[in-house]
Write a protein that holds these residues in place. Structure first.
Motif, PDB file in Angstrom:
ATOM      1  N   ILE A  91       0.839  -1.191   0.000  1.00  0.00           N
ATOM      2  CA  ILE A  91       0.000   0.000   0.000  1.00  0.00           C
ATOM      3  C   ILE A  91       0.876   1.243   0.000  1.00  0.00           C
ATOM      4  O   ILE A  91       1.745   1.404   0.864  1.00  0.00           O
ATOM      5  CB  ILE A  91      -0.948   0.012   1.214  1.00  0.00           C
ATOM      6  N   ALA A  92       0.659   2.099  -0.993  1.00  0.00           N
ATOM      7  CA  ALA A  92       1.387   3.366  -1.072  1.00  0.00           C
ATOM      8  C   ALA A  92       0.758   4.336  -0.075  1.00  0.00           C
ATOM      9  O   ALA A  92      -0.396   4.738  -0.236  1.00  0.00           O
ATOM     10  CB  ALA A  92       1.311   3.924  -2.486  1.00  0.00           C
ATOM     11  N   VAL A  93       1.521   4.710   0.968  1.00  0.00           N
ATOM     12  CA  VAL A  93       0.990   5.515   2.070  1.00  0.00           C
ATOM     13  C   VAL A  93       1.692   6.863   2.095  1.00  0.00           C
ATOM     14  O   VAL A  93       2.907   6.933   2.306  1.00  0.00           O
ATOM     15  CB  VAL A  93       1.175   4.801   3.421  1.00  0.00           C
ATOM     16  N   SER A  94       0.933   7.942   1.872  1.00  0.00           N
ATOM     17  CA  SER A  94       1.507   9.277   1.912  1.00  0.00           C
ATOM     18  C   SER A  94       1.498   9.854   3.327  1.00  0.00           C
ATOM     19  O   SER A  94       2.281  10.747   3.641  1.00  0.00           O
ATOM     20  CB  SER A  94       0.717  10.209   0.996  1.00  0.00           C
ATOM     21  N   GLY A  95       0.583   9.347   4.166  1.00  0.00           N
ATOM     22  CA  GLY A  95       0.393   9.915   5.494  1.00  0.00           C
ATOM     23  C   GLY A  95      -0.863  10.751   5.590  1.00  0.00           C
ATOM     24  O   GLY A  95      -1.237  11.197   6.683  1.00  0.00           O
ATOM     25  N   GLY A  96      -1.547  10.974   4.443  1.00  0.00           N
ATOM     26  CA  GLY A  96      -2.799  11.708   4.441  1.00  0.00           C
ATOM     27  C   GLY A  96      -3.962  10.818   4.849  1.00  0.00           C
ATOM     28  O   GLY A  96      -3.803   9.599   5.019  1.00  0.00           O
ATOM     29  N   LEU A 123      -7.046   3.635   3.957  1.00  0.00           N
ATOM     30  CA  LEU A 123      -6.892   2.430   3.140  1.00  0.00           C
ATOM     31  C   LEU A 123      -6.016   1.411   3.848  1.00  0.00           C
ATOM     32  O   LEU A 123      -6.347   0.215   3.906  1.00  0.00           O
ATOM     33  CB  LEU A 123      -6.292   2.783   1.783  1.00  0.00           C
ATOM     34  N   LEU A 124      -4.900   1.870   4.402  1.00  0.00           N
ATOM     35  CA  LEU A 124      -3.988   0.967   5.103  1.00  0.00           C
ATOM     36  C   LEU A 124      -4.688   0.301   6.283  1.00  0.00           C
ATOM     37  O   LEU A 124      -4.612  -0.927   6.462  1.00  0.00           O
ATOM     38  CB  LEU A 124      -2.764   1.754   5.587  1.00  0.00           C
ATOM     39  N   HIS A 125      -5.404   1.080   7.080  1.00  0.00           N
ATOM     40  CA  HIS A 125      -6.089   0.536   8.249  1.00  0.00           C
ATOM     41  C   HIS A 125      -7.199  -0.426   7.833  1.00  0.00           C
ATOM     42  O   HIS A 125      -7.337  -1.537   8.390  1.00  0.00           O
ATOM     43  CB  HIS A 125      -6.670   1.678   9.086  1.00  0.00           C
ATOM     44  N   ALA A 126      -8.006  -0.032   6.841  1.00  0.00           N
ATOM     45  CA  ALA A 126      -9.133  -0.863   6.427  1.00  0.00           C
ATOM     46  C   ALA A 126      -8.676  -2.200   5.848  1.00  0.00           C
ATOM     47  O   ALA A 126      -9.264  -3.252   6.136  1.00  0.00           O
ATOM     48  CB  ALA A 126      -9.988  -0.109   5.414  1.00  0.00           C
ATOM     49  N   LEU A 127      -7.636  -2.179   5.035  1.00  0.00           N
ATOM     50  CA  LEU A 127      -7.143  -3.447   4.475  1.00  0.00           C
ATOM     51  C   LEU A 127      -6.492  -4.303   5.554  1.00  0.00           C
ATOM     52  O   LEU A 127      -6.622  -5.538   5.551  1.00  0.00           O
ATOM     53  CB  LEU A 127      -6.156  -3.176   3.338  1.00  0.00           C
ATOM     54  N   HIS A 128      -5.800  -3.667   6.494  1.00  0.00           N
ATOM     55  CA  HIS A 128      -5.208  -4.419   7.605  1.00  0.00           C
ATOM     56  C   HIS A 128      -6.302  -5.090   8.439  1.00  0.00           C
ATOM     57  O   HIS A 128      -6.179  -6.269   8.802  1.00  0.00           O
ATOM     58  CB  HIS A 128      -4.377  -3.483   8.476  1.00  0.00           C
ATOM     59  N   ILE A 147      -5.242 -11.937   2.552  1.00  0.00           N
ATOM     60  CA  ILE A 147      -4.113 -11.232   1.949  1.00  0.00           C
ATOM     61  C   ILE A 147      -3.127 -10.834   3.037  1.00  0.00           C
ATOM     62  O   ILE A 147      -3.451 -10.821   4.227  1.00  0.00           O
ATOM     63  CB  ILE A 147      -4.565  -9.966   1.195  1.00  0.00           C
ATOM     64  N   LYS A 148      -1.911 -10.491   2.617  1.00  0.00           N
ATOM     65  CA  LYS A 148      -0.900  -9.951   3.510  1.00  0.00           C
ATOM     66  C   LYS A 148      -0.694  -8.488   3.138  1.00  0.00           C
ATOM     67  O   LYS A 148      -0.544  -8.151   1.958  1.00  0.00           O
ATOM     68  CB  LYS A 148       0.415 -10.714   3.369  1.00  0.00           C
ATOM     69  N   VAL A 149      -0.708  -7.603   4.125  1.00  0.00           N
ATOM     70  CA  VAL A 149      -0.628  -6.167   3.891  1.00  0.00           C
ATOM     71  C   VAL A 149       0.757  -5.635   4.261  1.00  0.00           C
ATOM     72  O   VAL A 149       1.291  -5.960   5.332  1.00  0.00           O
ATOM     73  CB  VAL A 149      -1.717  -5.418   4.694  1.00  0.00           C
TER      74      VAL A 149
END
Length: 495
Positions: free
Chosen positions: A41-46, A52-57, A65-67
């Protein structure tokens, strides 16, 4: 979802559940991820990428899947970027998500290479993401583009001028190298993503440059969209629906265009060719898409193909006159229409020089890659009284027989020279080779590479596919024949 369930979600803080539900619905409908995938996951910090990172995790087990995460500091905002990177690092550490960090120094890259600031940042960021994905064994790179981004993109393209394909906006998925780029949030609004972060107490940073209208996208977001929404309060939703419809239609037309490309195009040295009649028989929408696909396939520079250039080629390709026409295009390409033949080439790869090849022993094959031909030589004995007549009957435009004992060796296979003439069979006197090329409608671009078969001393014997000379004809007294056959070769596909 029924009305009671929707009311319950709203009362309980519906946006977080909406994000989760939309994410899972997108996965069910589009299968952006497969069980067993590692997703980077491309994470900018915004707020968008953190949501997206939290929801997929949170749904990783459900999706099997592995995040993993990747964050890049572009070096533009020294006061803000380190804080963003540290925030992303802490968040990933708390959730146990593996993280790749990079310092890209885009300003330094621009000083050395020049170019556009945003384009350079994107190039270096995508290079880093691909390297991180390869290192992690990830088959997917997920980006946090959302519905508001989609609406802005479509409006930007309309304002700049776009072909119908451009209305498809940001693609939901796109193959790039060994990974697929996916955008699971493309149907979710930014407001819902911010509410999701608030609900889960997810800290995020807002890029201060997002408030500057010096950037076209920011000006569209902050000024153009709000103004246009005074005429249509659901403009963003309408633009997203337009993008989804255009994307589906574009996918269909692209698939049809690729089928036509595979069936109609002929690979040639440095380029591609096709029949003008085949292009004329297509619907205008497919004509334009096929020309664009050809140009994008051959171009060495990754720049968009403009509508004007495509249309110029299309109109020129379908014109009846002049008989031959060419134009130098952008990105190092060239287009030619020669009689009924259309060709596109890379100018840097077009053959420049002719050739001269001695054939001391006329036996076996001779490859002439410049001409796209192979000459096959063989000696044959005349058997019986009708041998010469049988040979004459078998001869055709690509096969010629000569009385072997009437020829002077070695033979010479060469390209044309200024003033070349032949004594053609059936014609009293000689004729210019140039005139024979014109009569046979040989495309001008092929004339410099057409083979001329000559005997020692320079007498011209045969131009494969065009004419043969009256010299060394098989007759009743012929004992030995030289058979020469020209066969077209298909060059290897372009890389």
């Amino acid at each position: 979802m029924n009305e009671h369930e929707h009311s319950h979600l709203t009362a309980a803080g519906g946006a977080p559940e909406k994000v989760r539900a939309e994410l899972l619905r997108m996965q069910r409908e589009e299968q952006l991820m497969l069980p067993g995938d590692t997703v980077l996951i491309a994470v900018s910090g915004g707020p968008d990428s953190m949501a997206l990172l939290h929801a997929l995790h949170m749904n990783a087990d459900r999706l099997s899947i592995k995040v993993m995460a990747a964050h890049a500091n572009h070096g533009f905002r020294p006061d803000e970027s380190p804080q963003e990177a540290e925030s992303v690092r802490r968040f990933c550490a708390n959730l146990g998500i593996p993280l790749e960090l990079a310092e890209l120094d885009v300003p330094g890259y621009l000083r050395e290479h020049g170019g556009n600031k945003q384009a350079a940042a994107r190039e270096l960021r995508y290079r880093f993401l691909h390297e991180a994905a390869a290192k992690a064994g990830a088959s997917r790179i997920a980006f946090a583009h959302h519905a508001d981004d989609q609406a802005e993109t479509v409006l930007m393209r309309v304002l700049r001028g776009t072909a119908p394909g451009g209305l498809a906006g940001i693609p939901l998925r796109r193959k790039e190298g060994n990974v697929e780029l996916i955008r699971p949030l493309l149907r979710i609004n930014k407001m819902d993503l911010a509410a999701y972060c608030t609900h889960w107490n997810i800290s995020y940073h807002t890029d201060s440059s997002n408030l500057s209208t010096d950037y076209f996208r920011n000006a569209v977001r902050l000024e153009a969209l709000p103004y246009l929404e005074s005429f249509n309060g659901r403009l963003s939703a309408s633009l997203c629906r337009l993008a989804e419809s255009a994307s589906a239609e574009s996918d269909y037309l692209n698939a049809r265009t690729e089928e036509l490309f595979a069936s109609l195009m002929r690979p040639e040295k440095g380029g591609l060719s096709m029949s003008g009649a085949d292009l004329a028989g297509l619907h205008v929408a497919l004509q334009r898409r096929l020309i664009k696909l050809i140009l994008d396939y051959l171009a060495l520079e990754n720049e968009p193909t403009g509508f004007d250039e495509v249309e110029h080629i299309r109109i020129g390709a379908l014109s009846a006159s002049p008989a031959s026409w060419r134009i130098d295009l952008s990105r190092g390409l060239r287009f030619r229409r020669e009689y009924s033949r259309l060709s596109w080439t890379r100018r840097s790869e077009e053959p420049q020089d002719g050739y001269e090849i001695l054939v001391a022993e006329p036996q076996g094959s001779l490859l002439l890659s410049e001409a796209g031909l192979r000459l096959e030589f063989s000696r044959e004995a005349i058997l019986g009284e009708n041998g010469a007549g049988s040979a004459a009957a078998e001869a055709g435009p690509l096969t010629a027989f000569f009385d072997l004992d009437e020829l002077l060796f070695p033979l010479l296979v060469r390209t044309r020279r200024e003033g070349d003439r032949m004594n053609p069979l059936g014609l009293n006197g000689s004729k210019k080779v140039q005139d024979m090329f014109v009569d046979a409608k040989v495309p001008p671009s092929r004339r410099p590479f057409m083979p001329l078969v000559c005997e020692a001393g320079g007498r011209m014997l045969w131009i494969p596919g065009i004419r043969r000379s009256a010299h060394a004809l098989a007759s009743a007294g012929t004992k030995r024949l030289l058979r020469i056959e020209a066969r077209e070769t298909g060059p290897p596909p372009l890389s």
